[in-house]
Scaffold this motif. Structure first.
Motif, PDB file in Angstrom:
ATOM      1  N   LYS A  61       0.821  -1.207   0.000  1.00  0.00           N
ATOM      2  CA  LYS A  61       0.000   0.000   0.000  1.00  0.00           C
ATOM      3  C   LYS A  61       0.861   1.265   0.000  1.00  0.00           C
ATOM      4  N   ILE A  62       2.044   1.171   0.594  1.00  0.00           N
ATOM      5  CA  ILE A  62       2.917   2.345   0.686  1.00  0.00           C
ATOM      6  C   ILE A  62       3.648   2.597  -0.623  1.00  0.00           C
ATOM      7  N   THR A  63       4.218   1.547  -1.224  1.00  0.00           N
ATOM      8  CA  THR A  63       5.081   1.725  -2.402  1.00  0.00           C
ATOM      9  C   THR A  63       4.439   1.302  -3.711  1.00  0.00           C
ATOM     10  N   GLY A  64       3.244   0.734  -3.650  1.00  0.00           N
ATOM     11  CA  GLY A  64       2.634   0.201  -4.861  1.00  0.00           C
ATOM     12  C   GLY A  64       2.784  -1.312  -4.916  1.00  0.00           C
ATOM     13  N   LYS A  65       1.940  -1.949  -5.714  1.00  0.00           N
ATOM     14  CA  LYS A  65       1.862  -3.411  -5.697  1.00  0.00           C
ATOM     15  C   LYS A  65       3.177  -4.082  -6.057  1.00  0.00           C
ATOM     16  N   TRP A  66       3.783  -3.676  -7.192  1.00  0.00           N
ATOM     17  CA  TRP A  66       4.947  -4.424  -7.670  1.00  0.00           C
ATOM     18  C   TRP A  66       6.177  -4.185  -6.802  1.00  0.00           C
ATOM     19  N   MET A  67       6.462  -2.946  -6.516  1.00  0.00           N
ATOM     20  CA  MET A  67       7.600  -2.656  -5.640  1.00  0.00           C
ATOM     21  C   MET A  67       7.361  -3.231  -4.242  1.00  0.00           C
ATOM     22  N   GLY A  68       6.124  -3.140  -3.763  1.00  0.00           N
ATOM     23  CA  GLY A  68       5.796  -3.670  -2.441  1.00  0.00           C
ATOM     24  C   GLY A  68       5.969  -5.175  -2.358  1.00  0.00           C
ATOM     25  N   ARG A  69       5.542  -5.874  -3.408  1.00  0.00           N
ATOM     26  CA  ARG A  69       5.707  -7.335  -3.410  1.00  0.00           C
ATOM     27  C   ARG A  69       7.184  -7.711  -3.452  1.00  0.00           C
ATOM     28  N   LEU A  70       7.967  -6.969  -4.226  1.00  0.00           N
ATOM     29  CA  LEU A  70       9.410  -7.235  -4.285  1.00  0.00           C
ATOM     30  C   LEU A  70      10.045  -7.052  -2.901  1.00  0.00           C
ATOM     31  N   LEU A  71       9.702  -5.946  -2.227  1.00  0.00           N
ATOM     32  CA  LEU A  71      10.236  -5.723  -0.885  1.00  0.00           C
ATOM     33  C   LEU A  71       9.754  -6.810   0.078  1.00  0.00           C
ATOM     34  N   GLY A  72       8.489  -7.225  -0.087  1.00  0.00           N
ATOM     35  CA  GLY A  72       7.963  -8.300   0.756  1.00  0.00           C
ATOM     36  C   GLY A  72       8.752  -9.587   0.579  1.00  0.00           C
ATOM     37  N   TYR A  73       9.062  -9.946  -0.678  1.00  0.00           N
ATOM     38  CA  TYR A  73       9.861 -11.153  -0.938  1.00  0.00           C
ATOM     39  C   TYR A  73      11.246 -11.032  -0.296  1.00  0.00           C
ATOM     40  N   LEU A  74      11.846  -9.847  -0.412  1.00  0.00           N
ATOM     41  CA  LEU A  74      13.176  -9.649   0.162  1.00  0.00           C
ATOM     42  C   LEU A  74      13.149  -9.807   1.677  1.00  0.00           C
ATOM     43  N   TYR A  75      12.084  -9.327   2.308  1.00  0.00           N
ATOM     44  CA  TYR A  75      11.994  -9.462   3.764  1.00  0.00           C
ATOM     45  C   TYR A  75      11.755 -10.910   4.174  1.00  0.00           C
ATOM     46  N   VAL A  76      11.008 -11.667   3.390  1.00  0.00           N
ATOM     47  CA  VAL A  76      10.834 -13.092   3.681  1.00  0.00           C
ATOM     48  C   VAL A  76      12.191 -13.795   3.624  1.00  0.00           C
ATOM     49  N   VAL A  77      12.990 -13.463   2.600  1.00  0.00           N
ATOM     50  CA  VAL A  77      14.335 -14.039   2.494  1.00  0.00           C
ATOM     51  C   VAL A  77      15.193 -13.605   3.686  1.00  0.00           C
ATOM     52  N   TYR A  78      15.045 -12.359   4.089  1.00  0.00           N
ATOM     53  CA  TYR A  78      15.792 -11.851   5.253  1.00  0.00           C
ATOM     54  C   TYR A  78      15.433 -12.622   6.518  1.00  0.00           C
ATOM     55  N   PHE A  79      14.138 -12.846   6.749  1.00  0.00           N
ATOM     56  CA  PHE A  79      13.718 -13.598   7.943  1.00  0.00           C
ATOM     57  C   PHE A  79      14.236 -15.034   7.891  1.00  0.00           C
ATOM     58  N   ILE A  80      14.233 -15.637   6.715  1.00  0.00           N
ATOM     59  CA  ILE A  80      14.767 -16.991   6.566  1.00  0.00           C
ATOM     60  C   ILE A  80      16.269 -16.999   6.862  1.00  0.00           C
ATOM     61  N   ASP A  81      16.969 -15.984   6.353  1.00  0.00           N
ATOM     62  CA  ASP A  81      18.412 -15.901   6.580  1.00  0.00           C
ATOM     63  C   ASP A  81      18.729 -15.745   8.063  1.00  0.00           C
ATOM     64  N   MET A  82      17.950 -14.924   8.762  1.00  0.00           N
ATOM     65  CA  MET A  82      18.206 -14.730  10.188  1.00  0.00           C
ATOM     66  C   MET A  82      17.894 -16.002  10.976  1.00  0.00           C
ATOM     67  N   SER A  83      16.826 -16.711  10.596  1.00  0.00           N
ATOM     68  CA  SER A  83      16.536 -18.006  11.235  1.00  0.00           C
ATOM     69  C   SER A  83      17.704 -18.959  11.039  1.00  0.00           C
ATOM     70  N   THR A  84      18.246 -18.951   9.834  1.00  0.00           N
ATOM     71  CA  THR A  84      19.373 -19.821   9.496  1.00  0.00           C
ATOM     72  C   THR A  84      20.581 -19.530  10.374  1.00  0.00           C
ATOM     73  N   ARG A  85      20.874 -18.257  10.554  1.00  0.00           N
ATOM     74  CA  ARG A  85      22.064 -17.867  11.317  1.00  0.00           C
ATOM     75  C   ARG A  85      21.917 -18.209  12.797  1.00  0.00           C
ATOM     76  N   VAL A  86      20.731 -17.999  13.345  1.00  0.00           N
ATOM     77  CA  VAL A  86      20.534 -18.338  14.759  1.00  0.00           C
ATOM     78  C   VAL A  86      20.564 -19.853  14.955  1.00  0.00           C
ATOM     79  N   LEU A  87      20.003 -20.605  13.990  1.00  0.00           N
ATOM     80  CA  LEU A  87      20.067 -22.068  14.077  1.00  0.00           C
ATOM     81  C   LEU A  87      21.510 -22.543  14.019  1.00  0.00           C
ATOM     82  N   ARG A  88      22.321 -21.902  13.186  1.00  0.00           N
ATOM     83  CA  ARG A  88      23.742 -22.261  13.120  1.00  0.00           C
ATOM     84  C   ARG A  88      24.430 -21.933  14.444  1.00  0.00           C
TER      85      ARG A  88
END
Length: 369
Positions: free
Chosen positions: A72-99
Motif C-alpha cells: 500500500k505504501i510503495t505500490g503493488k509491484w515494488m511492495g511485493r518485491l520488498l515483501g519477498y526480500l523481507y521473507v528471504v531476510y527472515f529466513i536468513d536470520m533463522s538460518t544464522r541463529v540455528l547455526r
C-alpha cells in the motif's frame, strides 16, 4: 494471517525472550573493550528509537502485516518485491541463529555429533510449534519465562558468592573515549539484537489490545537490554577483557568458573537449558515471520502448508552457510550488520515511514470537506 490473538503480557515475554535469544551467549561489543556493556546500553537507546519507526508504521496499518502494508505504501509491484526480500531476510536470520545453536552445542557438549543432527532436531520441534500457531508459542513463552529468571538469579548469586567478580576489570571506564563505544554501537549493538525487532512488524496485528503494544514492546526491549548489558559486565568482571575477547562463549566460560564449597560446580547445564530456550524462541519468531510473509504474498489459505518447505530450507542453509564457526562468526558480526541489517532494519523502514506519512496526510486532506 493466522486467525489468532495474543495478549500484551505474552507479547512482552516474547520480546524479552527474542531479544535475549542468542545475544546473551555471545561476546558482544568486544571492540569497545571493557566498555562493551556501555555500548550495549547505547544500542538499547538507539533500538528504542528505531522501534518507534516500526510502531508508527503499525499505527498507520494496524490490521496488516509488513508484507501487506508495504504494498500500500510503495505500490503493488515494488511492495511485493520488498515483501519477498523481507521473507528471504527472515529466513536468513533463522538460518544464522540455528547455526549459532548448533555450533554452541557441537563445540561444548556434543562434540562428536554432526551439526546436521543437532539442527534437525531443533528445526523439527520448531516446525511442530509453528504448525500449532503463535498462541501456543506465546503460552510456552509464559511457562519458560519464570524458569529462565530463576536460573539467572541463581547463577548470579553463585558467581557473586564464589568471589569471581572483580570490578577492577571494568576500569577505567571510557579509557579510549566515546569513539570505540559509538563505533561498536553503529556496527553492532544497534542492529543486534535491538534492530531485529523489525520481525515484530509481522506479528503486531495479532495483538488483542493495540493500545498496549508500545508499552509491551518497549518494556520488553528495556528489560532484555538491561539483562544483556548486565551479563556482559559480569562476564568482563569475571574473566577480564583479554579472556572475554578470546572466548567464543563468554557466559559458558564464566559459569564454568563457579566453584562453591568444593561442592557446587560444573553448572554448564544452566547454560545449556537457557541456550535451548532462547534459541528456540528466536528461531521460531523469525521462522514464523517468514511463513506468515510467504503465506500473505503467495495468497495461501493456510500457513501450515509452508512450514515444512521453509523449515527444510533453513535447515540446509544452516549447515552450508559457512564452512566453520570462525567464518560464521566473522560474517555474522562484521558483514551482516552493515550490508544486511542496516538496509532491512533501518534504511528501508525509515523510507517507508516517510512515504506513509505523506500518503496518509494527502489522504486526510482529500477526504476532509
Amino acid at each position: 494471517m493466522e486467525k489468532a490473538k495474543i495478549k500484551a503480557s505474552q507479547l512482552f515475554i516474547l520480546v524479552v525472550l527474542f531479544e535475549m535469544g542468542s545475544a546473551i551467549l555471545l561476546g558482544l561489543g568486544v571492540s569497545a573493550k571493557q566498555d562493551a556493556w556501555l555500548a550495549m546500553l547505547l544500542g538499547l537507546a538507539g533500538g528504542l528509537l528505531l522501534f518507534l519507526v516500526y510502531y508508527q508504521l503499525y499505527k498507520y496499518y494496524p490490521s496488516l502485516p509488513f508484507t501487506s502494508y508495504v504494498q500500500k505504501i510503495t505500490g503493488k509491484w515494488m511492495g511485493r518485491l520488498l515483501g519477498y526480500l523481507y521473507v528471504v531476510y527472515f529466513i536468513d536470520m533463522s538460518t544464522r541463529v540455528l547455526r549459532d545453536f548448533g555450533e554452541l552445542l557441537t563445540n561444548t557438549v556434543y562434540v562428536n555429533t554432526p551439526l546436521i543432527v543437532i539442527n534437525s532436531l531443533m528445526i523439527l520441534i520448531i516446525i511442530y510449534a509453528i504448525n500449532k500457531g503463535i498462541e501456543v508459542i506465546a503460552r510456552v513463552g509464559e511457562l519458560f519465562f519464570g524458569a529462565i529468571y530463576l536460573m539467572a538469579l541463581a547463577g548470579f548469586l553463585l558467581i557473586l558468592f564464589s568471589g569471581l567478580i572483580h570490578l577492577e576489570n571494568l576500569q577505567p571506564v571510557l579509557e579510549y573515549g566515546w569513539k570505540p563505544v559509538f563505533i561498536t554501537f553503529i556496527k553492532g549493538t544497534l542492529t543486534f539484537p535491538f534492530g531485529e525487532m523489525v520481525v515484530f512488524t509481522m506479528l503486531l496485528p495479532l495483538i488483542n489490545n493495540y493500545k498496549k503494544v508500545k508499552l509491551a514492546c518497549m518494556g520488553g526491549m528495556i528489560l532484555a537490554g538491561i539483562n544483556i548489558s548486565l551479563t556482559i559486565a559480569i562476564n568482563i568482571a569475571t574473566l577480564g577483557i583479554d579472556l572475554y575477547e578470546r572466548s567464543n562463549f563468554p557466559l559458558l566460560t564464566t559459569i564454568g568458573k563457579i566453584q562453591l564449597a568444593n561442592f557446587i560446580e560444573r553448572l554448564d547445564v544452566f547454560f545449556l537449558i537457557y541456550l535451548m530456550i532462547g534459541c528456540f524462541f528466536k528461531i521460531s519468531l523469525f521462522f514464523y515471520a517468514a511463513v506468515v510473509g510467504a503465506t500473505d504474498l503467495f495468497q495461501f489459505k493456510n500457513h501450515q502448508k509452508l512450514t515444512f518447505p521453509i523449515g527444510l530450507m533453513i535447515l540446509l542453509a544452516s549447515v552450508t552457510i559457512a564452512s566453520n564457526y570462525a567464518e560464521h562468526i566473522e560474517e555474522g558480526l562484521r558483514v551482516v550488520p552493515v550490508y544486511v541489517q542496516w538496509p532491512f532494519q533501518i534504511i528501508i523502514p525509515t523510507i517507508l515511514l516517510i512515504i506513509a506519512f505523506f500518503r496518509n496526510r494527502k489522504n486526510k486532506a482529500t477526504s476532509s470537506p
